[in-house]
Design an enzyme around this catalytic site. Structure first.
Site, PDB file in Angstrom:
ATOM      1  N   HIS A 270       3.979   1.654   5.084  1.00 28.65           N
ATOM      2  CA  HIS A 270       3.889   0.354   4.939  1.00 28.65           C
ATOM      3  C   HIS A 270       4.893   0.181   4.088  1.00 28.65           C
ATOM      4  O   HIS A 270       5.790  -0.463   4.671  1.00 28.65           O
ATOM      5  CB  HIS A 270       2.295   0.858   3.591  1.00 28.65           C
ATOM      6  CG  HIS A 270       2.200  -0.193   2.842  1.00 28.65           C
ATOM      7  ND1 HIS A 270       2.297  -0.652   1.553  1.00 28.65           N
ATOM      8  CD2 HIS A 270       2.244  -1.104   3.169  1.00 28.65           C
ATOM      9  CE1 HIS A 270       1.439  -1.560   0.377  1.00 28.65           C
ATOM     10  NE2 HIS A 270       1.564  -2.272   2.451  1.00 28.65           N
TER      11      HIS A 270
ATOM     12  N   CYS B 201       1.743   5.205  -3.606  1.00 33.24           N
ATOM     13  CA  CYS B 201       2.048   3.473  -4.143  1.00 33.24           C
ATOM     14  C   CYS B 201       1.358   2.571  -3.618  1.00 33.24           C
ATOM     15  O   CYS B 201       1.363   1.966  -4.953  1.00 33.24           O
ATOM     16  CB  CYS B 201       3.629   3.730  -3.288  1.00 33.24           C
ATOM     17  SG  CYS B 201       4.971   4.962  -3.621  1.00 33.24           S
ATOM     18  N   HIS B 202       0.504   2.570  -2.727  1.00 32.50           N
ATOM     19  CA  HIS B 202      -0.695   1.706  -2.565  1.00 32.50           C
ATOM     20  C   HIS B 202      -1.246   2.708  -2.113  1.00 32.50           C
ATOM     21  O   HIS B 202      -2.420   1.593  -1.749  1.00 32.50           O
ATOM     22  CB  HIS B 202      -0.080   0.254  -1.420  1.00 32.50           C
ATOM     23  CG  HIS B 202       1.925  -0.050  -2.035  1.00 32.50           C
ATOM     24  ND1 HIS B 202       2.513   0.897  -1.543  1.00 32.50           N
ATOM     25  CD2 HIS B 202       2.209  -0.833  -3.118  1.00 32.50           C
ATOM     26  CE1 HIS B 202       3.443  -0.692  -2.199  1.00 32.50           C
ATOM     27  NE2 HIS B 202       2.515  -1.423  -3.232  1.00 32.50           N
ATOM     28  N   GLY B 203      -1.750   3.417  -1.919  1.00 37.26           N
ATOM     29  CA  GLY B 203      -2.795   4.023  -1.928  1.00 37.26           C
ATOM     30  C   GLY B 203      -3.339   3.829   0.048  1.00 37.26           C
ATOM     31  O   GLY B 203      -4.899   4.009   0.293  1.00 37.26           O
TER      32      GLY B 203
ATOM     33  N   PRO C 174      -3.406   0.594   3.068  1.00 34.19           N
ATOM     34  CA  PRO C 174      -2.722  -1.054   3.637  1.00 34.19           C
ATOM     35  C   PRO C 174      -1.106  -0.639   4.919  1.00 34.19           C
ATOM     36  O   PRO C 174      -0.921  -1.391   5.228  1.00 34.19           O
ATOM     37  CB  PRO C 174      -1.651  -1.692   2.574  1.00 34.19           C
ATOM     38  CG  PRO C 174      -1.629  -0.357   1.403  1.00 34.19           C
ATOM     39  CD  PRO C 174      -2.686   0.523   1.499  1.00 34.19           C
TER      40      PRO C 174
END
Lengths: 471, 258
Positions: B203, B222-224, B237
């Site tokens: 990502h 960080c963003h799952g 993501p």
């Protein structure tokens, strides 16, 4: 039937101005070829050949052509033939020098001689009615030369002086050096004049030995042209030349061995000379080779040039055009010296020191053109030029007599003009290309250069210019 | 001859024998000597003519016919040693030999030139120590089953995980249609026991945590993004699966990555 033309002083009624043949010669080319009288050839018992052409002139040239020259000499006696030529007119056993000269002068005759690499000639130009006396004197000169010691010593200094003088004739020097390098280590490399050391040391015995080994009847031709009848000449020959020997000592018949050609160069550099004389040559055809005629045509395509020519850019030879427009040289000529089993085919040029590179480049370019792209019009023009020069050279009894003598020695017979003409006509562009490729393309040349020759390219460069990568 | 004349200055007219040809008049070797005697002098009296040129190399040559072409037999090819044999017969074979040798040398020369040029140019590429840094050798015996080990490789984290049989079976059974970046487990491993991936989230580049996430693999905090035990993206993501580097097993206990 020949037209009768005559010129009247009154121009208005002159037939020549009204005749249909106005502007034409009275004799056509074909007639001039066939109209030449046949050369008759007989042989004596001892092998001496007699050849003559009866032209009906009131003068004649008669001479003895002998098949010997500097090629038959060794290192030790190189120059003997030339020395002998000097001794020839210095008195015989029957006539002293004075008496001989007086006999010749009182006839109003010219007595001369020349020596070349394969031929020696003694000949006399005289009135036709003096033929018997001429043959008698010639036979004495050749067979019973006095060769007195005093005369020999005196002639030494003359020969040495002549050697010095010939250094001034740079064309001869250049071509002599060309032979010396091209045929190095072989008898053809000898100069006719011989080295100065030999001129100082040749003895009477050397000259006598030379005569004994080479002046033999089977190698001699008594040639004549002019107002002479063949029968009279044969009678005179029988009278005076029957005694010429035809046997060799120890049966040692001198046989000419082949001469090796070496692609090589010789440079005699002298920056003080104003002009450079340069010759480049490849091994050519022998005199009796069938390739002679195509090579003569090829040389006519290249032609010759002199700075005094007025043709400028309209000269027909491409090399001459370039020479004139770019001031490449003072003169050049394509030459072919042929001997009994080999020859030298080349180009000789004289130029100043800044145009040597260009002139050499374009000369070799001309050769490459001959091998690859010679055209129908080139060949047609060259054939005409060659025919004209062959016929034009024979314009007197002396050139004819010389022709007869050399032909009989080279070919065993006289080759008539009609035959030359037919052989020249048979040459095609393809033939010129093939023959030239055989002798010129990718062959090692021999080069000789005299004068301010710094600009002459390195030998490897000149060798590389003997082929084209584009082919 | 010429350089000698230039250096000798006042004596130069007397030393330039070749001047004779140009001017047409004989320059005497000694002042006061008789004109035209130069060739004869050396024959009759030795001393005067020769002493003037004793320093000149080889003496003075008088006639061009005295020039002796040297014997080049030492340099000739065997076929041309005999002066009584025409050079035409051997001409073909000599040329063929020369051109063959030239051609072969040219081929060898071109190849040598190419090799030398390549060596010089490739010397500008990465050196051995740098290249060595590009590989990492790992002893697999130190990694117990179920454990993931992280190594620094080419500046990036490298995950080597010793998978259990259960994990292998699970990953192989996953349906392609469910994957964002469909890749079968077989295409991502050489030996199913070991999964080797680069630990950089596809990502935005964070480092996922091992043994975390909903799929028994990795989880990027960080963003799952959730990755499975084969390093494939399952949730979150990230668009692509974790990158699989080139590796090979020189033997069962070692892997060389890179």
């Amino acid at each position: 039937a020949r037209d009768q033309t005559w010129v009247c002083s009154d121009a208005s009624s002159s037939p020549i101005l009204l005749s249909l043949r106005r502007g034409q010669a009275t004799v056509t080319y074909a007639q001039s070829l066939l109209g030449a009288p046949e050369t008759r050839l007989t042989a004596l018992d001892n092998g001496l050949r007699i050849a003559s052409e009866e032209t009906g002139h009131s003068t004649c040239t008669v001479g003895l052509w002998i098949g010997c020259g500097s090629r038959y000499e060794t290192e030790k006696n190189n120059g003997a033939g030339f020395f002998l030529e000097h001794m020839a007119f210095k008195g015989t056993k029957k006539h002293t020098q004075m008496a001989l000269e007086q006999q010749v002068e009182s006839m109003g005759a010219h007595l001369s001689a020349y020596t070349s690499r394969e031929h020696t000639a003694y000949y006399m130009k005289t009135l036709a009615k003096d033929l018997p006396k001429a043959v008698e004197l010639l036979s004495e000169v050749v067979q019973s030369n006095a060769l007195s010691e005093a005369d020999i010593e005196q002639q030494r200094s003359v020969v040495l002086r002549e050697l010095e003088e010939v250094e001034g004739s740079l064309q001869d020097v250049c071509l002599d050096l060309l032979h010396a390098t091209a045929f190095q280590g072989t008898p053809l490399g000898h100069s006719v004049l011989g080295p100065s050391q030999n001129a100082r040391t040749l003895s009477r015995q050397d000259l006598v030995d030379f005569i004994k080994s080479h002046y033999k009847a089977p190698r001699m031709v008594l040639a004549a042209a002019g107002g002479v009848t063949h029968e009279e000449l044969v009678g005179l020959a029988k009278q005076h030349f029957s005694g010429v020997s035809f046997e060799y000592e120890d049966d040692a018949v001198p046989v000419l061995s082949p001469c090796r050609f070496s692609g090589s160069e010789i440079r005699m550099r002298d920056d003080d000379m104003p002009l450079a004389h340069i010759a480049i040559a490849v091994e050519g055809a022998s005199a009796a080779s069938p390739d002679i005629v195509p090579l003569m045509v090829a040389n006519s395509i290249i032609g010759s040039y002199d700075i005094t020519f007025g043709g400028g850019k309209h000269l027909s030879s491409r090399l001459a055009r370039l020479a004139s427009e770019e001031s490449l040289c003072h003169s050049f000529q394509a030459f072919h010296s042929s001997y009994s089993d080999t020859g030298l085919l080349g180009i000789y040029f004289v130029t100043d020191k800044h145009h040597i590179d260009d002139m050499m480049h374009w000369s070799q370019n001309a050769w490459m053109n001959l091998c690859t792209t010679v055209t129908e019009s080139d060949v047609a023009r060259a054939k005409n030029a060659l025919k004209a020069s062959l016929v034009g050279q024979l314009d007197g009894t002396t050139p004819k007599c010389d022709d007869i003598g050399r032909h009989v020695l080279n070919y065993g017979r006289r080759i008539p003009l009609a035959e030359w003409d037919a052989r020249i006509d048979a040459v095609t562009p393809r033939m010129v290309r093939d023959v030239c490729s055989k002798y010129i393309y990718d062959k090692c040349p021999a080069v000789s250069a005299v004068g301010p020759v710094e600009q002459l390219p390195d030998y490897n460069r000149m060798r590389s210019a003997m082929y084209w990568l584009r082919f | 001859m010429l350089s000698l004349a230039a250096r000798s200055g006042a004596l130069s007219p007397y030393l330039q024998a070749t001047n004779v040809a140009v001017n047409g008049s004989v320059k005497a070797l000694l002042p006061g000597a008789v004109k035209g005697d130069s060739l004869l002098k050396s024959s009759s009296k030795k001393a005067p003519a020769i002493s003037a040129c004793v320093s000149a190399p080889g003496g003075i040559r008088m006639a061009h016919t005295d020039i002796k072409v040297p014997d080049f037999s030492d340099y000739r090819r065997p076929e041309l040693l005999d002066p009584k044999k025409s050079s035409q017969e051997s001409s073909e074979s000599r040329k063929t030999f020369s051109y063959l040798v030239t051609g072969a040398t040219a081929v060898v020369g071109v190849y040598t030139a190419k090799t030398v040029a390549t060596q010089f140019i490739s010397s500008m590429s990465a050196s051995a120590d740098v290249l060595a840094m590009s590989k990492i050798e790992v002893k697999l015996g130190e990694i117990p089953e179920g454990k993931n080990m992280t190594f620094k490789w080419r500046g990036k984290p490298l995950f080597i995980r010793h998978r259990t049989e259960k994990e292998i079976a699970t990953e192989e059974a996953v349906d392609m249609a469910m994957l964002r970046d469909p890749q079968h487990d077989k295409d991502r491993v050489a030996n199913p026991k070991w999964i080797i991936v680069i630990g950089v989230c596809t990502h935005l580049g964070c480092v996922p945590i091992a043994n975390a996430g909903d799929y028994g693999g990795y989880y990027c905090p960080c963003h799952g993004s959730h990755y499975d035990a084969s390093g494939r993206i399952r949730k979150g993501p990230a668009p692509l699966n974790l990158e699989v580097p080139y590796y090979e097993f020189p033997d069962d206990d070692t892997v060389v990555v890179g």
